[in-house]
Design a protein around this motif. Structure first.
Motif, PDB file in Angstrom:
ATOM      1  N   LEU A  88      55.625  98.580  44.234  1.00  0.00           N
ATOM      2  CA  LEU A  88      56.268  97.520  43.467  1.00  0.00           C
ATOM      3  C   LEU A  88      55.859  96.151  44.006  1.00  0.00           C
ATOM      4  O   LEU A  88      55.600  95.226  43.227  1.00  0.00           O
ATOM      5  N   ALA A  89      55.774  96.019  45.317  1.00  0.00           N
ATOM      6  CA  ALA A  89      55.372  94.749  45.926  1.00  0.00           C
ATOM      7  C   ALA A  89      53.993  94.323  45.432  1.00  0.00           C
ATOM      8  O   ALA A  89      53.783  93.153  45.084  1.00  0.00           O
ATOM      9  N   GLU A  90      53.061  95.276  45.368  1.00  0.00           N
ATOM     10  CA  GLU A  90      51.706  94.935  44.917  1.00  0.00           C
ATOM     11  C   GLU A  90      51.697  94.523  43.449  1.00  0.00           C
ATOM     12  O   GLU A  90      50.973  93.601  43.059  1.00  0.00           O
ATOM     13  N   ARG A  91      52.499  95.177  42.630  1.00  0.00           N
ATOM     14  CA  ARG A  91      52.571  94.787  41.216  1.00  0.00           C
ATOM     15  C   ARG A  91      53.134  93.377  41.068  1.00  0.00           C
ATOM     16  O   ARG A  91      52.643  92.577  40.270  1.00  0.00           O
ATOM     17  N   LEU A  92      54.175  93.079  41.833  1.00  0.00           N
ATOM     18  CA  LEU A  92      54.762  91.744  41.775  1.00  0.00           C
ATOM     19  C   LEU A  92      53.765  90.692  42.264  1.00  0.00           C
ATOM     20  O   LEU A  92      53.626  89.621  41.654  1.00  0.00           O
ATOM     21  N   LEU A  93      53.074  90.987  43.340  1.00  0.00           N
ATOM     22  CA  LEU A  93      52.100  90.034  43.874  1.00  0.00           C
ATOM     23  C   LEU A  93      50.949  89.819  42.885  1.00  0.00           C
ATOM     24  O   LEU A  93      50.452  88.699  42.730  1.00  0.00           O
ATOM     25  N   ASP A  94      50.535  90.882  42.204  1.00  0.00           N
ATOM     26  CA  ASP A  94      49.488  90.741  41.185  1.00  0.00           C
ATOM     27  C   ASP A  94      49.966  89.827  40.058  1.00  0.00           C
ATOM     28  O   ASP A  94      49.208  88.974  39.567  1.00  0.00           O
ATOM     29  N   ARG A  95      51.209  90.018  39.646  1.00  0.00           N
ATOM     30  CA  ARG A  95      51.753  89.192  38.565  1.00  0.00           C
ATOM     31  C   ARG A  95      51.881  87.736  39.004  1.00  0.00           C
ATOM     32  O   ARG A  95      51.536  86.815  38.241  1.00  0.00           O
ATOM     33  N   PHE A  96      52.330  87.494  40.213  1.00  0.00           N
ATOM     34  CA  PHE A  96      52.430  86.131  40.724  1.00  0.00           C
ATOM     35  C   PHE A  96      51.048  85.497  40.852  1.00  0.00           C
ATOM     36  O   PHE A  96      50.902  84.282  40.691  1.00  0.00           O
ATOM     37  N   THR A  97      50.041  86.309  41.145  1.00  0.00           N
ATOM     38  CA  THR A  97      48.677  85.788  41.191  1.00  0.00           C
ATOM     39  C   THR A  97      48.214  85.380  39.799  1.00  0.00           C
ATOM     40  O   THR A  97      47.579  84.327  39.617  1.00  0.00           O
ATOM     41  N   GLU A  98      48.556  86.187  38.804  1.00  0.00           N
ATOM     42  CA  GLU A  98      48.162  85.896  37.426  1.00  0.00           C
ATOM     43  C   GLU A  98      48.728  84.562  36.951  1.00  0.00           C
ATOM     44  O   GLU A  98      48.052  83.813  36.228  1.00  0.00           O
ATOM     45  N   VAL A  99      49.973  84.250  37.325  1.00  0.00           N
ATOM     46  CA  VAL A  99      50.587  83.007  36.852  1.00  0.00           C
ATOM     47  C   VAL A  99      50.324  81.833  37.794  1.00  0.00           C
ATOM     48  O   VAL A  99      50.784  80.720  37.556  1.00  0.00           O
ATOM     49  N   GLY A 100      49.547  82.071  38.863  1.00  0.00           N
ATOM     50  CA  GLY A 100      49.121  80.976  39.730  1.00  0.00           C
ATOM     51  C   GLY A 100      50.023  80.650  40.894  1.00  0.00           C
ATOM     52  O   GLY A 100      49.783  79.667  41.610  1.00  0.00           O
ATOM     53  N   LEU A 101      51.056  81.457  41.122  1.00  0.00           N
ATOM     54  CA  LEU A 101      51.952  81.169  42.244  1.00  0.00           C
ATOM     55  C   LEU A 101      51.416  81.709  43.562  1.00  0.00           C
ATOM     56  O   LEU A 101      51.799  81.231  44.626  1.00  0.00           O
ATOM     57  N   VAL A 102      50.568  82.714  43.507  1.00  0.00           N
ATOM     58  CA  VAL A 102      49.899  83.228  44.696  1.00  0.00           C
ATOM     59  C   VAL A 102      48.409  82.969  44.516  1.00  0.00           C
ATOM     60  O   VAL A 102      47.791  83.484  43.587  1.00  0.00           O
ATOM     61  N   ASP A 103      47.849  82.156  45.392  1.00  0.00           N
ATOM     62  CA  ASP A 103      46.447  81.749  45.278  1.00  0.00           C
ATOM     63  C   ASP A 103      45.940  81.479  46.691  1.00  0.00           C
ATOM     64  O   ASP A 103      46.141  80.403  47.242  1.00  0.00           O
ATOM     65  N   ASP A 104      45.298  82.472  47.291  1.00  0.00           N
ATOM     66  CA  ASP A 104      44.876  82.328  48.681  1.00  0.00           C
ATOM     67  C   ASP A 104      43.817  81.253  48.870  1.00  0.00           C
ATOM     68  O   ASP A 104      43.737  80.634  49.941  1.00  0.00           O
ATOM     69  N   ALA A 105      42.985  81.010  47.859  1.00  0.00           N
ATOM     70  CA  ALA A 105      41.974  79.965  47.979  1.00  0.00           C
ATOM     71  C   ALA A 105      42.642  78.587  48.062  1.00  0.00           C
ATOM     72  O   ALA A 105      42.289  77.753  48.901  1.00  0.00           O
ATOM     73  N   ALA A 106      43.620  78.344  47.179  1.00  0.00           N
ATOM     74  CA  ALA A 106      44.343  77.079  47.217  1.00  0.00           C
ATOM     75  C   ALA A 106      45.177  76.966  48.492  1.00  0.00           C
ATOM     76  O   ALA A 106      45.293  75.896  49.089  1.00  0.00           O
ATOM     77  N   PHE A 107      45.770  78.090  48.917  1.00  0.00           N
ATOM     78  CA  PHE A 107      46.533  78.091  50.157  1.00  0.00           C
ATOM     79  C   PHE A 107      45.649  77.698  51.334  1.00  0.00           C
ATOM     80  O   PHE A 107      46.047  76.900  52.193  1.00  0.00           O
ATOM     81  N   ALA A 108      44.440  78.244  51.386  1.00  0.00           N
ATOM     82  CA  ALA A 108      43.530  77.945  52.495  1.00  0.00           C
ATOM     83  C   ALA A 108      43.173  76.473  52.531  1.00  0.00           C
ATOM     84  O   ALA A 108      43.155  75.847  53.603  1.00  0.00           O
ATOM     85  N   ARG A 109      42.883  75.877  51.373  1.00  0.00           N
ATOM     86  CA  ARG A 109      42.550  74.448  51.349  1.00  0.00           C
ATOM     87  C   ARG A 109      43.726  73.604  51.834  1.00  0.00           C
ATOM     88  O   ARG A 109      43.560  72.662  52.620  1.00  0.00           O
ATOM     89  N   SER A 110      44.912  73.950  51.357  1.00  0.00           N
ATOM     90  CA  SER A 110      46.108  73.205  51.751  1.00  0.00           C
ATOM     91  C   SER A 110      46.379  73.352  53.246  1.00  0.00           C
ATOM     92  O   SER A 110      46.726  72.388  53.933  1.00  0.00           O
ATOM     93  N   TRP A 111      46.227  74.571  53.763  1.00  0.00           N
ATOM     94  CA  TRP A 111      46.485  74.835  55.177  1.00  0.00           C
ATOM     95  C   TRP A 111      45.517  74.055  56.072  1.00  0.00           C
ATOM     96  O   TRP A 111      45.909  73.437  57.063  1.00  0.00           O
ATOM     97  N   VAL A 112      44.231  74.093  55.725  1.00  0.00           N
ATOM     98  CA  VAL A 112      43.220  73.394  56.521  1.00  0.00           C
ATOM     99  C   VAL A 112      43.499  71.898  56.553  1.00  0.00           C
ATOM    100  O   VAL A 112      43.482  71.263  57.618  1.00  0.00           O
TER     101      VAL A 112
END
Length: 216
Positions: A88-112
């Motif tokens: 269930l966690a993976e399905r939720l994370l996939d859905r959050f990725t689809e709507v743009g709330l989970v985005d590791d590329a954007a997270f990395a830029r912001s973190w750096v």
């Protein structure tokens, strides 16, 4: 660092809520009952064993993302800690990725950008932090490539100047060792660190010690 426009999702889950529920862009989110927080995970004990796990998991993610971007690995860990089933966690994370709330590329830029500005970290230290956050190599590399080498060197100079103010009366050999160690711990290459320390000690009227800068 090259300036990039802030991602719309960072620090604001309202757009994600609308995307999830199908609300329009101009439609305000529904109000929560007085005295409660919106998107707070429900009391599953009060609801009994048949509580909707998907709603609980979604609420956990929305709460975790409020005011702070997080990597997918961090969010997965939060769901696991709350006993949300892995599938269930993976399905939720996939859905959050689809709507743009989970985005590791954007997270990395912001973190750096944030860690370079607030902590003065260099590329090597930032790369280590992104690995610990679970950011994939490609996303991390793109974010790290945005670092301006000249800005990185200037940040190292500012770090040395600030620390020098606390080293009054310390001999040059000790000062060199401490300053070089400071830059090494923040991820600066040995050659750059030693050159910056030598230049800043000379500018301060001190003679730098010869030798290699220790690695961190």
């Amino acid at each position: 660092m090259t300036s990039r426009p802030a991602s719309a999702w960072q620090g604001d889950v309202e757009a994600g809520v609308r995307a999830w529920t199908g609300g329009s862009a101009g439609e305000p989110p529904s109000a929560a009952p007085r005295g409660t927080r919106p998107d707070t995970p429900p009391d599953t004990a009060a609801e009994g064993p048949d509580a909707d796990q998907e709603s609980v998991g979604r609420a956990i993610l929305l709460d975790a993302l409020t005011g702070q971007a997080r990597s997918r690995r961090e969010l997965r860990a939060k769901l696991r800690k709350k006993a949300v089933p892995d599938d269930l966690a993976e399905r939720l994370l996939d859905r959050f990725t689809e709507v743009g709330l989970v985005d590791d590329a954007a997270f990395a830029r912001s973190w750096v950008e944030s860690r370079q500005r607030s902590r003065g970290l260099a590329r090597r230290a930032l790369a280590q932090e992104l690995r610990r956050k679970g950011v994939d190599q490609e996303s991390a590399s793109v974010a790290l490539d945005d670092i301006d080498p000249e800005q990185e060197k200037e940040t190292a100079r500012l770090l040395v100047r600030k620390r020098l103010r606390t080293l009054r009366g310390v001999d040059s050999t000790t000062a060199t060792r401490r300053l070089a160690g400071l830059l090494a711990r923040k991820g600066y290459p040995a050659g750059m660190a030693f050159a910056v320390v030598r230049d800043e000690l000379a500018a301060a009227g001190l003679e730098g010690a010869e030798g290699d800068v220790p690695d961190a």
